[in-house]
Design a protein around this motif. Structure first.
Motif, PDB file in Angstrom:
ATOM      1  N   PRO A 146      45.587 -19.640   0.569  1.00  0.00           N
ATOM      2  CA  PRO A 146      45.186 -18.399   1.249  1.00  0.00           C
ATOM      3  C   PRO A 146      43.795 -17.894   0.880  1.00  0.00           C
ATOM      4  O   PRO A 146      43.242 -17.050   1.597  1.00  0.00           O
ATOM      5  N   PHE A 147      43.231 -18.389  -0.188  1.00  0.00           N
ATOM      6  CA  PHE A 147      41.922 -17.924  -0.625  1.00  0.00           C
ATOM      7  C   PHE A 147      40.772 -18.742  -0.052  1.00  0.00           C
ATOM      8  O   PHE A 147      39.607 -18.461  -0.337  1.00  0.00           O
ATOM      9  N   ILE A 148      41.098 -19.738   0.762  1.00  0.00           N
ATOM     10  CA  ILE A 148      40.066 -20.588   1.359  1.00  0.00           C
ATOM     11  C   ILE A 148      39.757 -20.103   2.767  1.00  0.00           C
ATOM     12  O   ILE A 148      40.659 -19.985   3.600  1.00  0.00           O
ATOM     13  N   SER A 149      38.510 -19.824   3.031  1.00  0.00           N
ATOM     14  CA  SER A 149      38.099 -19.319   4.343  1.00  0.00           C
ATOM     15  C   SER A 149      38.226 -20.399   5.410  1.00  0.00           C
ATOM     16  O   SER A 149      38.375 -21.599   5.110  1.00  0.00           O
ATOM     17  N   HIS A 150      38.155 -19.979   6.661  1.00  0.00           N
ATOM     18  CA  HIS A 150      38.285 -20.913   7.789  1.00  0.00           C
ATOM     19  C   HIS A 150      37.272 -22.047   7.701  1.00  0.00           C
ATOM     20  O   HIS A 150      37.612 -23.227   7.819  1.00  0.00           O
ATOM     21  N   ASP A 151      36.010 -21.698   7.476  1.00  0.00           N
ATOM     22  CA  ASP A 151      34.963 -22.723   7.451  1.00  0.00           C
ATOM     23  C   ASP A 151      35.149 -23.693   6.295  1.00  0.00           C
ATOM     24  O   ASP A 151      34.993 -24.911   6.451  1.00  0.00           O
ATOM     25  N   TYR A 152      35.481 -23.168   5.134  1.00  0.00           N
ATOM     26  CA  TYR A 152      35.683 -24.056   3.994  1.00  0.00           C
ATOM     27  C   TYR A 152      36.991 -24.830   4.111  1.00  0.00           C
ATOM     28  O   TYR A 152      37.111 -25.938   3.579  1.00  0.00           O
TER      29      TYR A 152
END
Length: 236
Positions: A146-152
């Motif tokens: 959940p802590f990973i953004s869409h782009d990453y």
């Protein structure tokens, strides 16, 4: 990891560069804020405010003092005040660099709190201790996701060989477990939190492009450290 200290210092010193004295940068003022103390500058990323702490005087830090800082001294300061404080010797390869460089570019407390938040420390205090290190070692991919953004997330999926859609669902998590991608996930989660932090800073309109470019370089170099750790040992 201790083996990564020299390489990480090389990365940070190259990213910071030599002497600069932008009056809009808080770090160039010996009082730590624009207009406080002397406009003395920064060299190799060692700020005027940090030198004031070392010297015990805000007024004693001048442009001449900052210009005299040599690379060996800057590396020693970076090791003592950032690498050691952030317990980078005890962190996985790649994760160590992500904390060290962001801490040097921002503050060690902020870098540590990001990691503590990701791994589930109940009251992140910016001080990495045994509980944080235990959680770093044992955290599960589903908790990191959940802590990973869409782009990453898309970058992570491409690294795994999963069709990138920016959503870390069951297929991505299964691939992460199968490929033992725990440390890579932490790198991308930290990158996501660091990008969000940069974008929240009031000076982002001025320095944002440089910060984001450095972040991308940080992630790329973290991958190099991970790859070097995983490479087979040379046969004598």
């Amino acid at each position: 990891m201790r083996n990564n200290l020299s390489k990480s210092l090389d990365f940070v010193m190259a990213a910071e560069g030599g002497y600069q004295c932008n009056k809009a940068d808080d770090g160039n003022w010996s009082g730590g804020r624009v207009g406080r103390g002397n406009l003395a500058g920064t060299k190799y990323g060692v700020s005027a405010a940090l030198m004031a702490l070392f010297m015990g005087s805000v007024s004693a830090v001048t442009p001449a003092v900052m210009r005299r800082i040599g690379l060996p001294r800057a590396r020693n300061i970076a090791t003592e005040r950032f690498w050691d404080v952030l317990r980078c010797d005890d962190l996985p390869a790649g994760v160590d660099l992500m904390l060290f460089d962001f801490g040097f570019n921002s503050t060690p407390e902020r870098a540590a709190r990001h990691l503590q938040t990701i791994v589930g420390v109940k009251n992140p205090d910016g001080l990495i201790g045994p509980d944080t290190l235990f959680r770093v070692e044992h955290i599960q991919p589903a908790t990191i996701a959940p802590f990973i953004s869409h782009d990453y997330a898309e970058q992570f999926q491409s690294w795994l060989g999963v069709s990138p859609d920016g959503h870390i669902g069951p297929l991505t998590l299964a691939a992460a477990v199968a490929q033992q991608a725990h440390d890579v996930m932490l790198v991308y989660a930290l990158a996501s939190q660091q990008e969000a932090a940069y974008r929240s800073f009031k000076k982002f309109p001025v320095f944002g492009d440089g910060w984001l470019n450095r972040l991308e370089a940080r992630v790329a170099f973290a991958h190099q450290l991970l790859a070097a750790q995983d490479a087979p040992a040379a046969v004598a």
